[in-house]
Design an enzyme around this catalytic site. Structure first.
Site, mmCIF file in Angstrom:
data_model
loop_
_atom_site.group_PDB
_atom_site.id
_atom_site.type_symbol
_atom_site.label_atom_id
_atom_site.label_comp_id
_atom_site.label_asym_id
_atom_site.label_seq_id
_atom_site.Cartn_x
_atom_site.Cartn_y
_atom_site.Cartn_z
ATOM 1 N N LYS A 165 -2.548 -9.255 -2.596
ATOM 2 C CA LYS A 165 -1.772 -8.288 -3.549
ATOM 3 C C LYS A 165 -0.980 -8.865 -4.435
ATOM 4 O O LYS A 165 -1.117 -8.292 -5.799
ATOM 5 C CB LYS A 165 -1.211 -6.955 -2.690
ATOM 6 C CG LYS A 165 -2.520 -6.046 -2.116
ATOM 7 C CD LYS A 165 -3.233 -5.284 -3.347
ATOM 8 C CE LYS A 165 -4.121 -4.336 -2.624
ATOM 9 N NZ LYS A 165 -3.868 -3.208 -1.728
ATOM 10 N N GLU A 215 0.758 -1.189 2.889
ATOM 11 C CA GLU A 215 -0.715 -1.724 2.967
ATOM 12 C C GLU A 215 -1.200 -1.991 4.392
ATOM 13 O O GLU A 215 -0.454 -2.233 5.517
ATOM 14 C CB GLU A 215 -0.624 -2.894 2.237
ATOM 15 C CG GLU A 215 -2.067 -3.712 1.927
ATOM 16 C CD GLU A 215 -2.845 -2.719 0.780
ATOM 17 O OE1 GLU A 215 -4.229 -3.060 0.743
ATOM 18 O OE2 GLU A 215 -2.089 -2.158 -0.064
ATOM 19 N N ASP A 216 -2.383 -1.573 4.572
ATOM 20 C CA ASP A 216 -3.338 -1.535 5.753
ATOM 21 C C ASP A 216 -2.508 -1.194 7.176
ATOM 22 O O ASP A 216 -2.352 -1.788 8.170
ATOM 23 C CB ASP A 216 -3.542 -3.249 6.017
ATOM 24 C CG ASP A 216 -4.807 -3.672 4.862
ATOM 25 O OD1 ASP A 216 -5.471 -2.874 4.443
ATOM 26 O OD2 ASP A 216 -4.639 -4.867 4.869
ATOM 27 N N TYR A 249 -9.447 -11.214 -3.567
ATOM 28 C CA TYR A 249 -9.137 -9.927 -2.615
ATOM 29 C C TYR A 249 -10.387 -9.584 -2.027
ATOM 30 O O TYR A 249 -10.976 -10.372 -1.566
ATOM 31 C CB TYR A 249 -8.927 -8.827 -4.021
ATOM 32 C CG TYR A 249 -8.434 -7.451 -3.552
ATOM 33 C CD1 TYR A 249 -7.609 -7.378 -2.695
ATOM 34 C CD2 TYR A 249 -8.739 -6.260 -4.168
ATOM 35 C CE1 TYR A 249 -7.006 -6.238 -2.244
ATOM 36 C CE2 TYR A 249 -8.427 -4.903 -4.035
ATOM 37 C CZ TYR A 249 -7.416 -5.022 -2.886
ATOM 38 O OH TYR A 249 -6.963 -3.858 -2.460
ATOM 39 N N ARG A 256 -4.622 -1.653 10.432
ATOM 40 C CA ARG A 256 -5.807 -1.239 9.887
ATOM 41 C C ARG A 256 -6.186 -1.938 8.671
ATOM 42 O O ARG A 256 -5.874 -1.637 7.641
ATOM 43 C CB ARG A 256 -5.596 0.441 9.413
ATOM 44 C CG ARG A 256 -7.141 1.146 9.078
ATOM 45 C CD ARG A 256 -6.792 2.257 8.630
ATOM 46 N NE ARG A 256 -7.686 2.638 7.688
ATOM 47 C CZ ARG A 256 -8.137 2.234 6.412
ATOM 48 N NH1 ARG A 256 -7.145 1.706 5.941
ATOM 49 N NH2 ARG A 256 -9.014 2.926 5.791
ATOM 50 N N ASP A 274 -3.702 2.169 0.186
ATOM 51 C CA ASP A 274 -5.286 2.682 0.579
ATOM 52 C C ASP A 274 -5.046 4.397 0.481
ATOM 53 O O ASP A 274 -6.311 4.815 0.266
ATOM 54 C CB ASP A 274 -5.013 2.387 2.048
ATOM 55 C CG ASP A 274 -5.128 1.011 2.377
ATOM 56 O OD1 ASP A 274 -5.625 -0.021 1.645
ATOM 57 O OD2 ASP A 274 -4.702 0.699 3.261
#
Length: 618
Positions: free
Chosen positions: A233, A305-306, A161, A215, A329
């Protein structure tokens, strides 16, 4: 030709008669997912919640399950990561499954294999080399990979991770392999997304981790190369939450990238165009998420995610009533921070609503964390969320966010709820001196100078509280080190950092253990609880319950040594407790579909967990 047709008929109809041993491999104890199950289980928690077969034990105490059938043997068996055991195949298995001569003669137990893997990992020079080695292990022996993670999660969490996964994403174009570790959706796939979902080799998918790569922490836009984050993940959902890897799917939605370096690279494996936004983006996401619900049902859990804050928040608002979904996040990080602060309360004194909390950072995640704190205070008291926000303050690159600063009309929308009336404070130090907060949380994306926890800031925190709570959580460059936090608060601070750090020896000789504040405490248990209850939505109250569950697992001894999070060595117990809390809220709210409700949700969560020990093949 006749024998081929007879074999084909047996595969289609499931008729076992006259099948030879070479045609059929009987696996005892394999997960009954993706078409391997012969008959539906008559009971048991694994079958009920995850579609896998109920486990019991044989005379040796090893877990077993009813017979299942799979046509695979010989070298094909060794090349299948789901079934390969390497040198752990017994002599009898080697004879029956046509493996004799394909392996060296030694038979090694899985325990010995784990020791050998650890020696190899520890011999690697850097974290990226270790990560690459583990990826290779996952591609050839899935159960061994997950057992290594489960038994060594503290050591290997930084490898699988953050921060290593971000380095791996940067080099994904060079490291790409052809094995299907994720599903890729592009704008060219509009109109056929549902058919593409059917190409995924597993049918009983219950969990998706979805990213568009815009991101990725402080690295920004990595395009399709961000697929490494959903893959990592999924590994943590299995290692920490006990969710079977066969029911989880990482998905990369590739709509281009604005990273010019990637667009110029001949090794970039994504769509070579600038990132598409607006209606075209949301139309593709709508088709994808609609297809997900159609294919896997309204209890499938989707983790975003992201993604950019605007995209993630809009998608959550649009689909949170369709199926359970969240953004780690935003919600996972917020719940982890909340858990750490709640765990510190027995030492700091008072209740959560009695503390004045200052958040330092520029991104939207700061407001997301603050909002969960406000919701938690409102849930625990008779206050409204509006009242609870009054004790929560933000510091951005321009200083304390206040009406007196004169830029309220140009503030980002997520900062407005925390724009209070107060004297103007141009920097973090003046804000700390003016507000006298008892909790200071750093969430800057790059550890920029405006957000540094300088000695003066830390000394001001020590003057405002006997036991100041200080969380420097910047992912790249921490706002301060744990050593600095203890030094400038006379060893009284309760500290949690984004990455695991070594214990610190105070001037008086006392050893203190700064905690690691990571969403790994939260999202695996949330996923497990959502699947155990079969819930159709996720609410903030469930993340608050998850945070409370984690905080209650911090022992008095751990708190006395400065830790505000339980040990990661107990992560599966922690995830089961979080799952219990999340599922309980689902049943109380009336949006759980796994009925009747189990008498003991904790035991239901524990018994439904995937265990990576090898199974006997017959």
């Amino acid at each position: 030709m006749l024998s081929f047709l007879r074999l084909k008929h047996r595969l289609i109809s499931g008729v076992p008669a006259a099948c030879s041993i070479k045609d059929t491999l009987l696996l005892r104890g394999c997960d009954g997912i993706s078409g391997e199950r012969v008959a539906a289980p008559s009971g048991g928690l694994s079958g009920r919640f995850f579609g896998s077969l109920p486990e019991d034990e044989d005379k040796s105490g090893r877990p077993t399950t009813p017979w299942v059938r799979q046509v695979i043997s010989g070298v094909d068996l060794m090349r299948h990561p789901k079934y390969n055991k390497g040198l752990a195949f017994s002599d009898a298995e080697r004879d029956r499954l046509y493996l004799r001569g394909l392996l060296p003669p030694a038979v090694l137990s899985q325990e010995v294999q784990v020791e050998r893997i650890l020696l190899n990992i520890r011999s690697k020079e850097g974290p990226l080399d270790k990560s690459t080695y583990l990826q290779g292990l996952q591609e050839r022996n899935e159960r061994l990979y997950h057992r290594v993670l489960v038994e060594n999660i503290e050591e290997l969490l930084p490898v699988v991770y953050t921060p290593t996964v971000r380095l791996a994403c940067q080099k994904y174009g060079l490291m790409f392999k052809s094995l299907p570790r994720g599903l890729f959706i592009t704008l060219e796939d509009r109109g056929r997304v549902f058919r593409i979902l059917k190409n995924w080799p597993e049918r009983n998918v219950k969990l998706l981790v979805v990213s568009d790569g815009e991101r990725v922490g402080d690295l920004g836009d990595l395009g399709v190369q961000a697929v490494g984050v959903p893959i990592s993940k999924i590994s943590l959902y299995t290692a920490c939450g006990g969710i079977s890897p066969s029911i989880a799917m990482p998905v990369m939605v590739d709509v281009g990238t604005d990273n010019e370096e990637l667009l110029r690279s001949p090794f970039y494996v994504g769509v070579r165009q600038h990132r598409v936004r607006g209606d075209a983006y949301y139309e593709l996401m709508d088709e994808f998420l609609t297809a997900v619900k159609r294919r896997f049902g309204n209890t499938v859990l989707v983790q975003f995610e992201d993604m950019a804050y605007d995209n993630a928040s809009k998608l959550l608002n649009m689909y949170r009533t369709e199926f359970p979904c969240f953004n780690d996040d935003m919600s996972g990080t917020a719940a982890a921070v909340l858990a750490g602060v709640m765990a510190a309360l027995p030492k700091t004194g008072g209740r959560l609503q009695d503390h004045r909390i200052l958040f330092a950072g520029e991104g939207a995640v700061v407001a997301c964390v603050a909002e969960l704190f406000a919701t938690a205070v409102a849930t625990q008291t008779s206050q409204t969320v509006l009242d609870a926000r009054k004790r929560l303050w933000l510091v951005d690159s321009q200083g304390l966010v206040t009406r007196e600063r004169g830029d309220s009309s140009t503030l980002e929308s997520f900062k407005l709820p925390y724009c209070h009336s107060a004297p103007e404070c141009p920097d973090l130090l003046s804000a700390v001196k003016s507000l006298k907060p008892t909790v200071l949380i750093g969430l800057s994306t790059a550890g920029a100078p405006p957000f540094r926890f300088t000695p003066e800031v830390l000394q001001a925190m020590a003057g405002a509280s006997q036991y100041p709570v200080i969380f420097p959580l910047s992912a790249s460059v921490p706002e301060c080190t744990a050593q600095e936090a203890y030094t400038h608060t006379d060893g009284r601070a309760l500290v949690a950092t984004e990455q695991r750090v070594d214990p610190v020896t105070l001037p008086n000789g006392k050893l203190v253990y700064p905690s690691q504040c990571t969403s790994t405490y939260i999202f695996p248990g949330v996923g497990l609880g959502a699947l155990v209850s079969g819930c159709t939505k996720l609410r903030d109250e469930q993340f608050i319950a998850a945070a409370d569950a984690v905080s209650r697992l911090v022992s008095d001894e751990e708190l006395a040594h400065g830790s505000v999070f339980p040990s990661l060595r107990k992560i599966r117990d922690i995830s089961a407790s979080v799952a219990k809390a999340v599922a309980q809220k689902a049943y109380e709210g009336g949006f759980a579909t796994a009925l009747p409700k189990p008498h003991n949700l904790y035991e239901a969560a524990r018994q439904s967990m995937y265990h990576p020990q090898y199974r006997r093949y017959r």
